[in-house]
Design a protein around this motif. Structure first.
Motif, PDB file in Angstrom:
ATOM      1  N   ASP A  24       0.968  -1.154   0.035  1.00 13.96           N
ATOM      2  CA  ASP A  24      -0.024   0.015  -0.091  1.00 13.96           C
ATOM      3  C   ASP A  24       0.908   1.188  -0.090  1.00 13.96           C
ATOM      4  OD1 ASP A  24      -2.833   1.216   0.677  1.00 13.96           O
ATOM      5  OD2 ASP A  24      -1.502   2.298   1.902  1.00 13.96           O
ATOM      6  N   ILE A  25       1.970   1.076   0.736  1.00 11.54           N
ATOM      7  CA  ILE A  25       2.564   2.566   0.854  1.00 11.54           C
ATOM      8  C   ILE A  25       3.371   2.815  -0.442  1.00 11.54           C
ATOM      9  CG2 ILE A  25       5.151   3.315   1.612  1.00 11.54           C
ATOM     10  CD1 ILE A  25       4.619   1.852   4.564  1.00 11.54           C
ATOM     11  N   SER A  26       3.920   1.853  -1.032  1.00 13.06           N
ATOM     12  CA  SER A  26       4.663   1.982  -2.412  1.00 13.06           C
ATOM     13  C   SER A  26       3.637   2.246  -3.599  1.00 13.06           C
ATOM     14  CB  SER A  26       5.688   0.993  -2.860  1.00 13.06           C
ATOM     15  OG  SER A  26       5.203  -0.347  -2.756  1.00 13.06           O
ATOM     16  N   SER A  27       2.423   1.611  -3.351  1.00 17.63           N
ATOM     17  CA  SER A  27       1.671   1.901  -4.425  1.00 17.63           C
ATOM     18  C   SER A  27       0.931   3.321  -4.437  1.00 17.63           C
ATOM     19  CB  SER A  27       0.331   0.921  -4.419  1.00 17.63           C
ATOM     20  OG  SER A  27      -0.646   1.386  -3.423  1.00 17.63           O
ATOM     21  N   ILE A 160       7.048  -2.987  -0.052  1.00 16.66           N
ATOM     22  CA  ILE A 160       7.297  -1.488  -0.661  1.00 16.66           C
ATOM     23  C   ILE A 160       8.032  -1.597  -1.684  1.00 16.66           C
ATOM     24  CG2 ILE A 160       8.544   0.572   0.033  1.00 16.66           C
ATOM     25  CD1 ILE A 160       7.958   0.418   2.982  1.00 16.66           C
ATOM     26  N   LEU A 161       9.192  -2.421  -1.597  1.00 17.95           N
ATOM     27  CA  LEU A 161      10.049  -2.610  -2.678  1.00 17.95           C
ATOM     28  C   LEU A 161       9.535  -3.118  -3.935  1.00 17.95           C
ATOM     29  CD1 LEU A 161      13.141  -2.224  -3.635  1.00 17.95           C
ATOM     30  CD2 LEU A 161      13.696  -4.392  -2.989  1.00 17.95           C
ATOM     31  N   ILE A 162       8.897  -4.252  -3.768  1.00 19.22           N
ATOM     32  CA  ILE A 162       8.276  -4.936  -4.942  1.00 19.22           C
ATOM     33  C   ILE A 162       7.321  -4.235  -5.774  1.00 19.22           C
ATOM     34  CG2 ILE A 162       6.852  -6.853  -5.464  1.00 19.22           C
ATOM     35  CD1 ILE A 162       8.334  -8.603  -3.601  1.00 19.22           C
ATOM     36  N   LEU A 163       6.304  -3.495  -5.047  1.00 21.93           N
ATOM     37  CA  LEU A 163       5.414  -2.934  -5.653  1.00 21.93           C
ATOM     38  C   LEU A 163       5.730  -1.449  -6.232  1.00 21.93           C
ATOM     39  CD1 LEU A 163       2.531  -3.808  -6.298  1.00 21.93           C
ATOM     40  CD2 LEU A 163       1.480  -1.984  -4.747  1.00 21.93           C
ATOM     41  N   TYR A 164       6.884  -0.905  -5.522  1.00 22.91           N
ATOM     42  CA  TYR A 164       7.378   0.135  -6.095  1.00 22.91           C
ATOM     43  C   TYR A 164       7.856  -0.013  -7.435  1.00 22.91           C
ATOM     44  CZ  TYR A 164       9.526   4.744  -5.984  1.00 22.91           C
ATOM     45  OH  TYR A 164       9.950   6.096  -6.234  1.00 22.91           O
ATOM     46  N   TYR A 165       8.579  -1.097  -7.752  1.00 21.23           N
ATOM     47  CA  TYR A 165       9.105  -1.408  -9.242  1.00 21.23           C
ATOM     48  C   TYR A 165       8.184  -1.702  -9.996  1.00 21.23           C
ATOM     49  CZ  TYR A 165      14.090  -0.562  -7.863  1.00 21.23           C
ATOM     50  OH  TYR A 165      15.231  -0.127  -7.494  1.00 21.23           O
ATOM     51  N   TYR A 319      14.277   2.404  -0.758  1.00 20.83           N
ATOM     52  CA  TYR A 319      13.517   1.119  -0.434  1.00 20.83           C
ATOM     53  C   TYR A 319      14.507  -0.078  -0.307  1.00 20.83           C
ATOM     54  CZ  TYR A 319       9.708   4.146  -1.369  1.00 20.83           C
ATOM     55  OH  TYR A 319       8.783   5.211  -1.312  1.00 20.83           O
ATOM     56  N   ILE A 320      15.768  -0.149  -1.256  1.00 24.29           N
ATOM     57  CA  ILE A 320      16.367  -1.045  -1.371  1.00 24.29           C
ATOM     58  C   ILE A 320      17.251  -1.096   0.110  1.00 24.29           C
ATOM     59  CG2 ILE A 320      18.728  -2.230  -2.442  1.00 24.29           C
ATOM     60  CD1 ILE A 320      17.423  -0.901  -5.318  1.00 24.29           C
ATOM     61  N   ILE A 321      17.826   0.106   0.477  1.00 22.26           N
ATOM     62  CA  ILE A 321      18.513   0.328   1.771  1.00 22.26           C
ATOM     63  C   ILE A 321      17.240  -0.306   3.101  1.00 22.26           C
ATOM     64  CG2 ILE A 321      19.021   1.891   3.308  1.00 22.26           C
ATOM     65  CD1 ILE A 321      20.078   3.522   0.987  1.00 22.26           C
ATOM     66  N   ASN A 322      16.170  -0.091   2.757  1.00 12.15           N
ATOM     67  CA  ASN A 322      15.362  -0.422   3.765  1.00 12.15           C
ATOM     68  C   ASN A 322      15.194  -1.889   4.023  1.00 12.15           C
ATOM     69  OD1 ASN A 322      13.390  -0.059   5.738  1.00 12.15           O
ATOM     70  ND2 ASN A 322      11.686   0.163   4.490  1.00 12.15           N
ATOM     71  N   VAL A 323      15.305  -2.633   2.960  1.00 16.48           N
ATOM     72  CA  VAL A 323      15.169  -4.186   2.811  1.00 16.48           C
ATOM     73  C   VAL A 323      16.582  -4.632   3.434  1.00 16.48           C
ATOM     74  CG1 VAL A 323      15.289  -6.192   1.480  1.00 16.48           C
ATOM     75  CG2 VAL A 323      13.482  -4.312   0.832  1.00 16.48           C
ATOM     76  N   VAL A 324      17.629  -4.324   2.794  1.00 19.37           N
ATOM     77  CA  VAL A 324      19.011  -4.779   3.227  1.00 19.37           C
ATOM     78  C   VAL A 324      19.340  -4.576   4.593  1.00 19.37           C
ATOM     79  CG1 VAL A 324      21.450  -4.693   2.757  1.00 19.37           C
ATOM     80  CG2 VAL A 324      19.762  -4.497   0.909  1.00 19.37           C
ATOM     81  N   MET A 325      19.258  -3.289   5.211  1.00 18.26           N
ATOM     82  CA  MET A 325      19.464  -2.859   6.576  1.00 18.26           C
ATOM     83  C   MET A 325      18.587  -3.552   7.500  1.00 18.26           C
ATOM     84  SD  MET A 325      22.309  -1.445   6.215  1.00 18.26           S
ATOM     85  CE  MET A 325      22.453  -0.795   8.034  1.00 18.26           C
ATOM     86  N   THR A 326      17.279  -3.989   7.233  1.00 17.08           N
ATOM     87  CA  THR A 326      16.463  -4.884   7.992  1.00 17.08           C
ATOM     88  C   THR A 326      17.243  -6.213   8.460  1.00 17.08           C
ATOM     89  OG1 THR A 326      14.938  -3.754   7.173  1.00 17.08           O
ATOM     90  CG2 THR A 326      14.339  -5.738   8.542  1.00 17.08           C
ATOM     91  N   VAL A 327      18.246  -6.855   7.420  1.00 19.97           N
ATOM     92  CA  VAL A 327      18.599  -8.160   7.664  1.00 19.97           C
ATOM     93  C   VAL A 327      19.383  -8.090   8.829  1.00 19.97           C
ATOM     94  CG1 VAL A 327      20.092  -9.622   6.360  1.00 19.97           C
ATOM     95  CG2 VAL A 327      18.411  -8.578   4.999  1.00 19.97           C
ATOM     96  N   PRO A 328      20.325  -7.384   9.261  1.00 17.42           N
ATOM     97  CA  PRO A 328      21.162  -7.774  10.280  1.00 17.42           C
ATOM     98  C   PRO A 328      20.334  -7.471  11.661  1.00 17.42           C
ATOM     99  CG  PRO A 328      22.204  -5.714   9.016  1.00 17.42           C
ATOM    100  CD  PRO A 328      21.012  -6.261   8.345  1.00 17.42           C
ATOM    101  N   ALA A 329      19.327  -6.766  11.591  1.00 17.39           N
ATOM    102  CA  ALA A 329      18.670  -6.766  12.815  1.00 17.39           C
ATOM    103  C   ALA A 329      17.834  -8.165  12.899  1.00 17.39           C
ATOM    104  CB  ALA A 329      17.573  -5.743  12.652  1.00 17.39           C
ATOM    105  N   LEU A 330      17.290  -8.762  11.702  1.00 13.50           N
ATOM    106  CA  LEU A 330      16.857 -10.003  11.878  1.00 13.50           C
ATOM    107  C   LEU A 330      17.580 -11.163  12.551  1.00 13.50           C
ATOM    108  CD1 LEU A 330      14.771 -10.166   8.909  1.00 13.50           C
ATOM    109  CD2 LEU A 330      13.993  -9.396  10.996  1.00 13.50           C
TER     110      LEU A 330
END
Length: 542
Positions: A24-27, A160-165, A319-330
């Motif tokens: 919804d955000i990226s749409s 966000i990333l998928i629907l943005y593209y 949005y790419i940064i958002n995806v990548v930088m969530t990984v270390p937290a997980l």
């Protein structure tokens, strides 16, 4: 019927619900700058070049806020759905609502229909955002809880990333003039966003119900069967299964003395501290300014000199940064704990917000009427300052993604006891959506009027949340959901305050050993005095 038992698969399927919010955000963020969207939903006339201005700032704020307003209501409703029907069925009902809302949004003929569709979508997002973290936290082992509940945030970033593209690709359909645009630019992404809702609905048929919800409903055999399936790998005598069953029995025996919880009870003295922590975790996650960056990033990059497809492409990097930088937290959240990342994240985001305020306020040029006729793009920054603005925006997103982003979903379910958890997390999540709604409506007008001072506002919010987290947010990492209650039971006779937040620590009991069956330990083996005084969990020494 076949029931999925792998906790990683369970969590991965459930967090598709978080992906719906990301969609919804990226749409909206990727589409609101396109000629097709501006012309089809135009109520603000044309600029001097004959181009459509699109919805005026207040109307655009209302369109964006419709989804978050629906999410606020959906989150509150979800507490009742979840407690009565179960976590699993609440999520499935949300999927049906999403499919209906997306169909209306995709078919929108005017602004009113678009608002209604987004409002219905919001009902689903509210249900999913409140109950998916509860469902996962009640199903997974303590040592994996942070990582797996945190997948909710990762799913949001992927959505966000998928629907943005998808939206970026759709933006090339048709022309970019008022007489050549194509409705497919916005109808394609708004139609595609139904797909994950359908997938989640189908997959949830094979998911187990929360064992803690089953126990609360006196369905003990089913609860034991589910725990055996997902924690004991089919062994009903597994140490972890026995440990958690004992924990759940003791908790349910205590809670059986009370009537069913109401929302009002969450504000009673015995619960107010926990209620305040859960609600403010979600409130602060909005007041960081992150979702403002998500929804209205094209305005920010427009002020930095980007336009058209270049704006959309540059915006997608965050949005790419958002995806990548969530990984270390997980990966490391359960080792880092909750408190320290929250404090560090607040400090970093405050720094980058103030830096952006300084860049725009010190070097920006006011453009009356806005750049390209867009009132929200009220200033222009060029050269090195524009690059600095973009860099600080990217760094802000990275700071959020590794700290407050995932933890804001993990933390609230951890601080509440079983009896109140469904409604308490629903209330906390509704606070998220209430502030999200207000900010969605406020920011377009703010960019058009107070301009660079918007960053000052959010910088101050980040300073306040830093202080708040340091003083009042206890550590919950590594403890079972039942054990966190000890932090809120005061050993010194001060009513309902419990262990001071800054004295709490991560659990020192090796729950991984329990999970592997190398240590057999039950609730009676836990050193309760240590737990009360420090908030940690230690095994008694003979």
């Amino acid at each position: 019927m076949y029931t999925i038992s792998n906790v990683y698969i369970i969590a991965t399927v459930a967090v598709i619900g978080g992906g719906l919010f990301g969609f919804d955000i990226s749409s909206m963020s990727a589409i609101l700058g396109t000629t097709s969207y501006k012309c089809y939903f135009n109520n603000n006339g044309f600029d001097e070049n004959g181009m459509c201005r699109g919805p005026n700032p207040s109307v655009q704020g209302g369109i964006t806020a419709a989804m978050t307003a629906g999410s606020w209501l959906g989150a509150l409703i979800s507490g009742y759905l979840s407690d009565i029907l179960g976590r699993r069925y609440a999520i499935m009902i949300g999927c049906v609502i999403w499919i209906i809302g997306s169909a209306i949004t995709c078919a929108s003929q005017n602004i009113a229909m678009l608002v209604v569709g987004r409002l219905i979508n919001g009902l689903c997002v509210g249900i999913q955002s409140a109950q998916v973290p509860v469902y996962i936290s009640e199903c997974v082992p303590p040592t994996k809880r942070g990582r797996l509940v945190g997948l909710q945030q990762w799913a949001i970033t992927w959505g966000i990333l998928i629907l943005y593209y998808v939206s970026y690709g759709a933006s090339f359909v048709g022309g970019d003039q008022p007489d050549t645009y194509s409705e497919a630019v916005f109808r394609i992404p708004w139609g595609i966003q139904m797909v994950p809702g359908v997938l989640l609905l189908c997959f949830m048929i094979f998911m187990p119900e929360s064992p803690r919800w089953l126990a609360r409903k006196d369905r003990w055999e089913e609860a034991h069967r589910i725990l055996t399936l997902i924690h004991g790998k089919g062994d009903p005598d597994s140490p972890l299964v026995q440990y958690e069953m004992n924990d759940i029995r003791e908790m349910c025996a205590t809670e059986a003395m009370f009537a069913d919880v109401t929302y009002w009870e969450l504000f009673y003295p015995k619960n107010i501290y926990r209620t305040h922590i859960g609600m403010f975790t979600q409130i602060w996650s909005q007041l960081t300014g992150m979702n403002v960056m998500m929804y209205y990033i094209t305005y920010i990059f427009g002020m930095a000199g980007y336009s058209g497809s270049a704006n959309l492409l540059a915006s997608s990097i965050q949005y790419i940064i958002n995806v990548v930088m969530t990984v270390p937290a997980l990966i490391w959240m359960d080792k880092w704990g909750r408190r320290v990342p929250l404090i560090i994240g607040a400090f970093l985001m405050m720094t980058f917000m103030f830096a952006n305020a300084g860049i725009m306020g010190g070097t920006g040029i006011v453009r009356p009427g806005g750049i390209d006729g867009v009132p929200q793009q009220s200033m222009e920054v060029s050269g090195a300052p524009a690059q600095g603005l973009i860099a600080c925006t990217y760094l802000f997103v990275a700071s959020y993604a590794i700290t407050w982003g995932p933890i804001s979903w993990v933390y609230p379910p951890e601080v509440y006891p079983q009896r109140v958890r469904g409604k308490a997390v629903a209330l906390a999540t509704s606070a998220n959506w209430a502030f999200n709604t207000a900010l969605s409506a406020f920011v377009p007008e703010a960019f058009a009027t107070i301009r660079w001072k918007v960053y000052i506002v959010f910088g101050v919010f980040n300073l306040c949340m830093l202080i708040h987290a340091a003083l009042l947010f206890p550590e919950t990492a590594g403890k079972t959901l039942e054990q966190t209650q000890f932090m809120f039971e005061d050993p010194n006779g001060i009513p309902y305050i419990g262990t001071p937040a800054w004295k709490t620590k991560k659990s020192t009991m090796d729950m991984a050993q329990v999970e592997r069956g190398n240590v057999t330990v039950g609730p009676k083996d836990v050193d309760e005095k240590s737990m009360e005084e420090t908030g940690t969990v230690e095994v008694k020494k003979e």
